[in-house]
Enzyme design. Structure first.
Site, PDB file in Angstrom:
ATOM      1  N   ILE A 115      -1.092 -54.071  -9.833  1.00  0.00           N
ATOM      2  CA  ILE A 115       0.277 -54.286  -9.342  1.00  0.00           C
ATOM      3  C   ILE A 115       0.292 -54.257  -7.814  1.00  0.00           C
ATOM      4  CG2 ILE A 115       2.585 -53.253  -9.212  1.00  0.00           C
ATOM      5  CD1 ILE A 115       2.106 -52.150 -12.062  1.00  0.00           C
ATOM      6  N   ARG A 158      -9.768 -45.746  -2.909  1.00  0.00           N
ATOM      7  CA  ARG A 158     -10.647 -44.578  -3.018  1.00  0.00           C
ATOM      8  C   ARG A 158     -11.893 -44.713  -2.162  1.00  0.00           C
ATOM      9  NH1 ARG A 158     -10.699 -42.058  -9.032  1.00  0.00           N
ATOM     10  NH2 ARG A 158      -9.854 -43.999  -9.819  1.00  0.00           N
ATOM     11  N   ALA A 176      -0.420 -45.457  -6.706  1.00  0.00           N
ATOM     12  CA  ALA A 176      -1.691 -44.965  -7.266  1.00  0.00           C
ATOM     13  C   ALA A 176      -1.449 -43.914  -8.341  1.00  0.00           C
ATOM     14  CB  ALA A 176      -2.562 -44.371  -6.153  1.00  0.00           C
ATOM     15  N   LYS A 223       2.970 -39.630 -16.404  1.00  0.00           N
ATOM     16  CA  LYS A 223       3.951 -40.391 -15.617  1.00  0.00           C
ATOM     17  C   LYS A 223       5.295 -39.664 -15.593  1.00  0.00           C
ATOM     18  CE  LYS A 223       3.291 -43.812 -13.845  1.00  0.00           C
ATOM     19  NZ  LYS A 223       2.731 -43.981 -12.460  1.00  0.00           N
ATOM     20  N   PRO A 270       8.395 -50.022 -14.591  1.00  0.00           N
ATOM     21  CA  PRO A 270       8.022 -51.257 -15.289  1.00  0.00           C
ATOM     22  C   PRO A 270       7.606 -51.002 -16.734  1.00  0.00           C
ATOM     23  CG  PRO A 270       6.678 -50.912 -13.291  1.00  0.00           C
ATOM     24  CD  PRO A 270       7.378 -49.626 -13.596  1.00  0.00           C
ATOM     25  N   VAL A 285       2.868 -54.455 -18.018  1.00  0.00           N
ATOM     26  CA  VAL A 285       2.778 -55.472 -16.973  1.00  0.00           C
ATOM     27  C   VAL A 285       1.704 -56.485 -17.356  1.00  0.00           C
ATOM     28  CG1 VAL A 285       2.470 -55.869 -14.513  1.00  0.00           C
ATOM     29  CG2 VAL A 285       3.483 -53.722 -15.295  1.00  0.00           C
ATOM     30  N   SER A 310      -9.064 -53.447 -14.575  1.00  0.00           N
ATOM     31  CA  SER A 310      -9.127 -53.107 -16.002  1.00  0.00           C
ATOM     32  C   SER A 310      -7.784 -52.532 -16.406  1.00  0.00           C
ATOM     33  CB  SER A 310     -10.246 -52.103 -16.253  1.00  0.00           C
ATOM     34  OG  SER A 310      -9.995 -50.953 -15.461  1.00  0.00           O
TER      35      SER A 310
HETATM   36  P1  NAP Z   1      -4.603 -50.124 -11.814  1.00  0.00           P
HETATM   37  O1  NAP Z   1      -5.026 -51.463 -11.394  1.00  0.00           O
HETATM   38  O2  NAP Z   1      -5.543 -49.298 -12.630  1.00  0.00           O
HETATM   39  O3  NAP Z   1      -4.139 -49.320 -10.533  1.00  0.00           O
HETATM   40  C1  NAP Z   1      -4.177 -47.925 -10.473  1.00  0.00           C
HETATM   41  C2  NAP Z   1      -4.425 -47.533  -9.037  1.00  0.00           C
HETATM   42  O4  NAP Z   1      -4.441 -46.108  -8.941  1.00  0.00           O
HETATM   43  C3  NAP Z   1      -5.785 -48.032  -8.542  1.00  0.00           C
HETATM   44  O5  NAP Z   1      -5.671 -48.399  -7.193  1.00  0.00           O
HETATM   45  C4  NAP Z   1      -6.651 -46.795  -8.674  1.00  0.00           C
HETATM   46  O6  NAP Z   1      -7.753 -46.770  -7.783  1.00  0.00           O
HETATM   47  C5  NAP Z   1      -5.647 -45.736  -8.270  1.00  0.00           C
HETATM   48  N1  NAP Z   1      -6.124 -44.415  -8.665  1.00  0.00           N
HETATM   49  C6  NAP Z   1      -6.338 -43.929  -9.886  1.00  0.00           C
HETATM   50  N2  NAP Z   1      -6.821 -42.671  -9.821  1.00  0.00           N
HETATM   51  C7  NAP Z   1      -6.911 -42.377  -8.496  1.00  0.00           C
HETATM   52  C8  NAP Z   1      -7.338 -41.242  -7.752  1.00  0.00           C
HETATM   53  N3  NAP Z   1      -7.783 -40.116  -8.338  1.00  0.00           N
HETATM   54  N4  NAP Z   1      -7.273 -41.303  -6.410  1.00  0.00           N
HETATM   55  C9  NAP Z   1      -6.832 -42.413  -5.770  1.00  0.00           C
HETATM   56  N5  NAP Z   1      -6.436 -43.520  -6.408  1.00  0.00           N
HETATM   57  C10 NAP Z   1      -6.464 -43.489  -7.751  1.00  0.00           C
HETATM   58  O7  NAP Z   1      -3.275 -50.198 -12.693  1.00  0.00           O
HETATM   59  P2  NAP Z   1      -1.822 -50.770 -12.335  1.00  0.00           P
HETATM   60  O8  NAP Z   1      -1.315 -51.341 -13.587  1.00  0.00           O
HETATM   61  O9  NAP Z   1      -1.812 -51.571 -11.096  1.00  0.00           O
HETATM   62  O10 NAP Z   1      -1.036 -49.395 -12.089  1.00  0.00           O
HETATM   63  C11 NAP Z   1      -0.398 -49.114 -10.862  1.00  0.00           C
HETATM   64  C12 NAP Z   1       0.754 -48.193 -11.117  1.00  0.00           C
HETATM   65  O11 NAP Z   1       1.679 -48.839 -12.001  1.00  0.00           O
HETATM   66  C13 NAP Z   1       0.378 -46.878 -11.798  1.00  0.00           C
HETATM   67  O12 NAP Z   1       1.170 -45.863 -11.231  1.00  0.00           O
HETATM   68  C14 NAP Z   1       0.778 -47.105 -13.253  1.00  0.00           C
HETATM   69  O13 NAP Z   1       1.070 -45.897 -13.901  1.00  0.00           O
HETATM   70  C15 NAP Z   1       2.022 -47.970 -13.056  1.00  0.00           C
HETATM   71  N6  NAP Z   1       2.403 -48.787 -14.208  1.00  0.00           N
HETATM   72  C16 NAP Z   1       1.544 -49.718 -14.728  1.00  0.00           C
HETATM   73  C17 NAP Z   1       1.949 -50.491 -15.815  1.00  0.00           C
HETATM   74  C18 NAP Z   1       1.050 -51.530 -16.432  1.00  0.00           C
HETATM   75  O14 NAP Z   1       1.346 -52.028 -17.535  1.00  0.00           O
HETATM   76  N7  NAP Z   1      -0.025 -51.934 -15.773  1.00  0.00           N
HETATM   77  C19 NAP Z   1       3.217 -50.302 -16.364  1.00  0.00           C
HETATM   78  C20 NAP Z   1       4.074 -49.352 -15.796  1.00  0.00           C
HETATM   79  C21 NAP Z   1       3.660 -48.599 -14.708  1.00  0.00           C
HETATM   80  P3  NAP Z   1      -9.217 -47.251  -8.278  1.00  0.00           P
HETATM   81  O15 NAP Z   1      -9.176 -48.748  -8.301  1.00  0.00           O
HETATM   82  O16 NAP Z   1     -10.107 -46.683  -7.261  1.00  0.00           O
HETATM   83  O17 NAP Z   1      -9.427 -46.676  -9.650  1.00  0.00           O
END
Ligand code: NAP
Length: 364
Positions: A18, A38, A87, A170, A194, A197, A207
């Site tokens: 996202i 990271r 994040a 969350k 959201p 997504v 992933s």
């Molecule tokens: P994503 O691509 O896995 O993004 C997650 C992000 O969080 C990545 O940049 C990851 O970094 C970072 N992260 C995880 N653990 C961390 C740590 N210990 N320290 C620093 N960074 C860390 O997934 P996304 O879908 O874009 O998710 C982004 C946000 O949207 C999250 O808050 C998620 O809960 C929320 N969300 C997602 C969805 C969905 O369907 N995808 C729906 C609703 C809400 P790395 O790349 O280094 O792991």
């Protein structure tokens, strides 16, 4: 909406599925974007961002920061007016240790970022990427509320560390953010929530959960039928737009459900079959609830999760986001088709295509 960038902005987890689209949107609008990742030296986490930055009028600076450590966020945030805190670990399947892998990084990370906000006088607005899973825990919860659909007034009260731990992480993180926001009056908090997504990613290394859901349609996971499960879908490009509006519009407040429409697995399969033909093992029928519950352990779905979600409708209002943020949402079919097309183009469903040699995308 404000068109002049007021100063630098920070996106935590800037390399995520996202966040990458959000960074692109911000750069396209000329913002000076600070993004934490990271490991800034890891090209798999940063190359796509650097490529995006080469195209936009804005500028990009990358900073190292881990959610589990307070250090890193102050430096990245210095001088920023808006902080987009995206994040958070997103692991839904096979979580080894729910507290260590989900709850701690989500909550400690939120605390570390917001305490850094409290130390950074330039920040006026924090946009938190929450989720609809902070609104509900299982689809069965809908039967226990008075309304016929969830809205921003609802909170997930059924998840815990051993049942839907991602949803629990969350929920705790969003509750903590509101608590910390209430303790001061310099910056305001806006949450975006959201649904699932979907849509094309900017990085090949993502992933994110949506990728896994779409891959299941291409890898035969549902070959013998799909359980009666519904997903509240929203496009990744719309989610980035929702964040942008939540950050820039002056008078927005509160939580915002970002959902386009809810579709069942079999409806998603039908959209995919219409577009990509019969060459992929898209399910043709729904399996009964009894059979789906029996199959759940083999699919590594906990029984309690299966029991409280299979066969239950899932409904959300998106009225507030449409009114307060002026959002319009792409039809879910567009996100689904664009997403699966990317998996085909990237060869992520090619093994399945070799097993179904006679079919080509678009053929019937
Ligand atoms: P994503 O691509 O896995 O993004 C997650 C992000 O969080 C990545 O940049 C990851 O970094 C970072 N992260 C995880 N653990 C961390 C740590 N210990 N320290 C620093 N960074 C860390 O997934 P996304 O879908 O874009 O998710 C982004 C946000 O949207 C999250 O808050 C998620 O809960 C929320 N969300 C997602 C969805 C969905 O369907 N995808 C729906 C609703 C809400 P790395 O790349 O280094 O792991």
């Amino acid at each position: 909406m404000t068109t002049q960038p007021p100063g630098p902005v920070l996106v935590t987890g800037g390399n995520g599925y996202i966040a990458s689209w959000l960074v692109k949107r911000l750069l396209d609008r000329g913002f000076d974007v600070h993004a934490t990742v990271r490991d800034t030296r890891d090209p798999t986490r940063t190359d796509h961002l650097r490529a995006v930055a080469r195209g936009g009028p804005g500028s990009l600076s990358l900073f190292d920061a881990d959610l589990l450590e307070a250090a890193g966020f102050d430096r990245a945030m210095a001088g920023c007016h808006i902080v987009f805190h995206t994040a958070s670990p997103l692991i839904v399947r096979d979580v080894a240790d729910p507290v260590r892998d989900l709850v701690q990084p989500a909550t400690r990370g939120t605390r570390h970022v917001l305490e850094a906000v409290n130390r950074t006088p330039s920040v006026r607005r924090v946009v938190l990427t929450s989720s609809i899973v902070a609104i509900y825990g299982d689809a069965a919860d809908l039967q226990e509320i008075e309304a016929d659909r969830f809205d921003e007034s609802h909170w997930n009260s059924t998840s815990h560390a051993h049942h839907q731990p991602y949803s629990y992480s969350k929920t705790l993180a969003e509750r903590l953010a509101w608590e910390l926001a209430a303790g001061q009056d310099r910056w305001d908090l806006v949450a975006v929530n959201p649904g699932l997504v979907l849509g094309p990613g900017l990085s090949r290394h993502t992933s994110a959960e949506g990728v896994l859901v779409m891959r299941d349609f291409g890898n035969g996971y549902y070959r013998f039928g799909a359980p009666e499960l519904e997903f509240a879908i929203v496009d990744v490009r719309d989610v980035a737009e929702g964040h942008l509006r939540a950050g820039l519009l002056p008078r927005v407040r509160g939580r915002h459900i970002l959902v386009s429409e809810t579709l069942s697995l079999i409806e998603i399969a039908s959209i995919l079959r219409n577009r990509f033909g019969d060459g992929y093992p898209f399910p043709r029928q729904t399996v009964s609830r009894v059979a789906a519950l029996m199959l759940a352990p083999r699919r590594r779905i906990p029984q309690a999760v299966a029991r409280r979600n299979i066969g239950y409708p899932l409904r959300f209002h998106n009225r507030y986001a449409r009114e307060a943020l002026g959002m319009t949402f792409r039809p879910a079919a567009e996100s689904i088709v664009d997403h699966f097309r990317q998996l085909v183009d990237d060869g992520l469903v090619s093994r399945v295509r070799r097993n179904f040699e006679d079919a080509r995308p678009g053929s019937r």
